[in-house]
Design a protein around this motif. Sequence first.
Motif, PDB file in Angstrom:
ATOM      1  N   LYS A 139      -3.806  -5.404   7.432  1.00 43.17           N
ATOM      2  CA  LYS A 139      -2.876  -6.495   7.116  1.00 43.17           C
ATOM      3  C   LYS A 139      -2.686  -6.678   5.621  1.00 43.17           C
ATOM      4  O   LYS A 139      -1.714  -7.310   5.191  1.00 43.17           O
ATOM      5  CB  LYS A 139      -3.376  -7.810   7.724  1.00 43.17           C
ATOM      6  CG  LYS A 139      -2.991  -8.009   9.183  1.00 43.17           C
ATOM      7  CD  LYS A 139      -3.400  -9.403   9.651  1.00 43.17           C
ATOM      8  CE  LYS A 139      -2.838  -9.723  11.023  1.00 43.17           C
ATOM      9  NZ  LYS A 139      -3.220 -11.091  11.456  1.00 43.17           N
ATOM     10  N   GLU A 140      -3.603  -6.143   4.815  1.00 45.79           N
ATOM     11  CA  GLU A 140      -3.444  -6.254   3.369  1.00 45.79           C
ATOM     12  C   GLU A 140      -2.209  -5.520   2.884  1.00 45.79           C
ATOM     13  O   GLU A 140      -1.641  -5.853   1.843  1.00 45.79           O
ATOM     14  CB  GLU A 140      -4.680  -5.707   2.642  1.00 45.79           C
ATOM     15  CG  GLU A 140      -5.919  -6.587   2.735  1.00 45.79           C
ATOM     16  CD  GLU A 140      -5.738  -7.907   2.020  1.00 45.79           C
ATOM     17  OE1 GLU A 140      -4.901  -7.986   1.106  1.00 45.79           O
ATOM     18  OE2 GLU A 140      -6.436  -8.866   2.378  1.00 45.79           O
ATOM     19  N   HIS A 141      -1.767  -4.493   3.621  1.00 45.17           N
ATOM     20  CA  HIS A 141      -0.617  -3.719   3.166  1.00 45.17           C
ATOM     21  C   HIS A 141       0.440  -3.480   4.242  1.00 45.17           C
ATOM     22  O   HIS A 141       1.488  -2.909   3.946  1.00 45.17           O
ATOM     23  CB  HIS A 141      -1.076  -2.367   2.597  1.00 45.17           C
ATOM     24  CG  HIS A 141      -1.925  -1.556   3.532  1.00 45.17           C
ATOM     25  ND1 HIS A 141      -1.446  -1.001   4.693  1.00 45.17           N
ATOM     26  CD2 HIS A 141      -3.244  -1.204   3.465  1.00 45.17           C
ATOM     27  CE1 HIS A 141      -2.413  -0.339   5.306  1.00 45.17           C
ATOM     28  NE2 HIS A 141      -3.515  -0.449   4.590  1.00 45.17           N
ATOM     29  N   SER A 142       0.186  -3.894   5.492  1.00 48.07           N
ATOM     30  CA  SER A 142       1.125  -3.598   6.572  1.00 48.07           C
ATOM     31  C   SER A 142       1.262  -4.790   7.508  1.00 48.07           C
ATOM     32  O   SER A 142       0.340  -5.604   7.642  1.00 48.07           O
ATOM     33  CB  SER A 142       0.647  -2.378   7.387  1.00 48.07           C
ATOM     34  OG  SER A 142       0.546  -1.242   6.581  1.00 48.07           O
ATOM     35  N   ARG A 143       2.394  -4.861   8.168  1.00 47.19           N
ATOM     36  CA  ARG A 143       2.605  -5.886   9.178  1.00 47.19           C
ATOM     37  C   ARG A 143       2.138  -5.366  10.528  1.00 47.19           C
ATOM     38  O   ARG A 143       2.488  -4.256  10.931  1.00 47.19           O
ATOM     39  CB  ARG A 143       4.087  -6.263   9.253  1.00 47.19           C
ATOM     40  CG  ARG A 143       4.598  -7.005   8.026  1.00 47.19           C
ATOM     41  CD  ARG A 143       6.065  -7.393   8.203  1.00 47.19           C
ATOM     42  NE  ARG A 143       6.563  -8.107   7.037  1.00 47.19           N
ATOM     43  CZ  ARG A 143       7.814  -8.540   6.907  1.00 47.19           C
ATOM     44  NH1 ARG A 143       8.691  -8.306   7.884  1.00 47.19           N
ATOM     45  NH2 ARG A 143       8.185  -9.187   5.828  1.00 47.19           N
TER      46      ARG A 143
ATOM     47  N   ARG B 151      -0.148   4.575   6.008  1.00 45.41           N
ATOM     48  CA  ARG B 151      -0.048   3.891   4.713  1.00 45.41           C
ATOM     49  C   ARG B 151      -1.421   3.777   4.055  1.00 45.41           C
ATOM     50  O   ARG B 151      -1.550   3.880   2.831  1.00 45.41           O
ATOM     51  CB  ARG B 151       0.594   2.516   4.899  1.00 45.41           C
ATOM     52  CG  ARG B 151       0.935   1.811   3.589  1.00 45.41           C
ATOM     53  CD  ARG B 151       1.767   0.555   3.818  1.00 45.41           C
ATOM     54  NE  ARG B 151       3.110   0.889   4.263  1.00 45.41           N
ATOM     55  CZ  ARG B 151       3.593   0.617   5.483  1.00 45.41           C
ATOM     56  NH1 ARG B 151       2.830   0.011   6.372  1.00 45.41           N
ATOM     57  NH2 ARG B 151       4.831   0.939   5.799  1.00 45.41           N
TER      58      ARG B 151
ATOM     59  N   HIS C 175      -0.811  -1.280  -3.887  1.00 44.92           N
ATOM     60  CA  HIS C 175       0.178  -1.641  -2.870  1.00 44.92           C
ATOM     61  C   HIS C 175      -0.288  -2.753  -1.931  1.00 44.92           C
ATOM     62  O   HIS C 175      -0.013  -2.718  -0.727  1.00 44.92           O
ATOM     63  CB  HIS C 175       0.574  -0.408  -2.052  1.00 44.92           C
ATOM     64  CG  HIS C 175       1.153   0.695  -2.884  1.00 44.92           C
ATOM     65  ND1 HIS C 175       2.442   0.661  -3.380  1.00 44.92           N
ATOM     66  CD2 HIS C 175       0.602   1.860  -3.336  1.00 44.92           C
ATOM     67  CE1 HIS C 175       2.669   1.756  -4.086  1.00 44.92           C
ATOM     68  NE2 HIS C 175       1.573   2.487  -4.074  1.00 44.92           N
TER      69      HIS C 175
ATOM     70  N   LYS D  30      -0.079  -6.445  -0.337  1.00 45.65           N
ATOM     71  CA  LYS D  30       1.020  -7.386  -0.127  1.00 45.65           C
ATOM     72  C   LYS D  30       0.810  -8.695  -0.867  1.00 45.65           C
ATOM     73  O   LYS D  30       1.752  -9.340  -1.289  1.00 45.65           O
ATOM     74  CB  LYS D  30       1.189  -7.681   1.365  1.00 45.65           C
ATOM     75  CG  LYS D  30       1.700  -6.504   2.194  1.00 45.65           C
ATOM     76  CD  LYS D  30       2.147  -6.963   3.564  1.00 45.65           C
ATOM     77  CE  LYS D  30       1.047  -7.668   4.316  1.00 45.65           C
ATOM     78  NZ  LYS D  30       1.475  -8.106   5.658  1.00 45.65           N
ATOM     79  N   LYS D  31      -0.447  -9.126  -0.979  1.00 44.00           N
ATOM     80  CA  LYS D  31      -0.726 -10.399  -1.635  1.00 44.00           C
ATOM     81  C   LYS D  31      -1.758 -10.191  -2.728  1.00 44.00           C
ATOM     82  O   LYS D  31      -2.628  -9.338  -2.632  1.00 44.00           O
ATOM     83  CB  LYS D  31      -1.219 -11.431  -0.629  1.00 44.00           C
ATOM     84  CG  LYS D  31      -2.460 -11.001   0.174  1.00 44.00           C
ATOM     85  CD  LYS D  31      -2.796 -12.021   1.234  1.00 44.00           C
ATOM     86  CE  LYS D  31      -4.012 -11.586   2.046  1.00 44.00           C
ATOM     87  NZ  LYS D  31      -4.330 -12.555   3.098  1.00 44.00           N
TER      88      LYS D  31
END
Length: 241
Positions: free
Chosen positions: A12-16, A128, A235, A237-238
């Motif tokens: 979840k750090e980089h993907s939905r 990813r 990369h 997301k947050k």
Amino acid sequence: MDVDKIVINKLKEHSRLSADDITEIRNFNFAPRELADQEDLIRQGDEPDKSVVVMSGWVARYHLLPGGSRQYLSFHMAGDWPDAQALFLDRMDHAVCAIGEALVAGIAHKEMTRAISRRPALGFAIWRETLIDAAIFREAITNNSARRKPARMAHLFCELFYRARALGHVRDGQLQLPVSLIQLGETLGMSIATVNRTLLELRASRAADFRSGTLSVHNWSRLCALGEFDPGYLHLKKQPR
């Protein structure tokens, strides 16, 4: 924390991930394995049939050189999936070992392949993860070949600290990092004498210090400036706090 939660939080750090993707992960059959300090999880030339997630402790990727020395390539902490790329490779071109005692959990490649066929978005997330690993490798090449030694060390510490904050492993500005000075030198291409001199320079900057397996960051902005660190290649997301 359960291994499925660790995997979910990491991806979840980089993907939905959809609810169905998360359910698929929770149905994985993870097999735990304890590793002693310096014990190999994977050796160069192995043909692995599973990938592992780090549950606790640290592991490291390395190349074993002809003379018996090592070139450490990357370090991985609890929550990392250091050999997800093994799913896509027939034979390993590097080794993975524990740095201190570690606990990992493995999942069979056959099971992962079946899950990916059912949930392609989960496959993209795993892919990813391997691409971010590749980005870390590219940055390491630049770090060791193009930066001065103090910047080289500062950049490595920035990366590990930043990744650890994202996974919740930093406490009061400190990260437990069980890496010896010899291993630090084998990572950064420095002799032990150069490692010690560079650590002295880093301490004098009052940006950070590394003693007895503890990385203490006193001034994050200054450390980033010293290491020319831009976390974009990770990369995430947050931004970790």
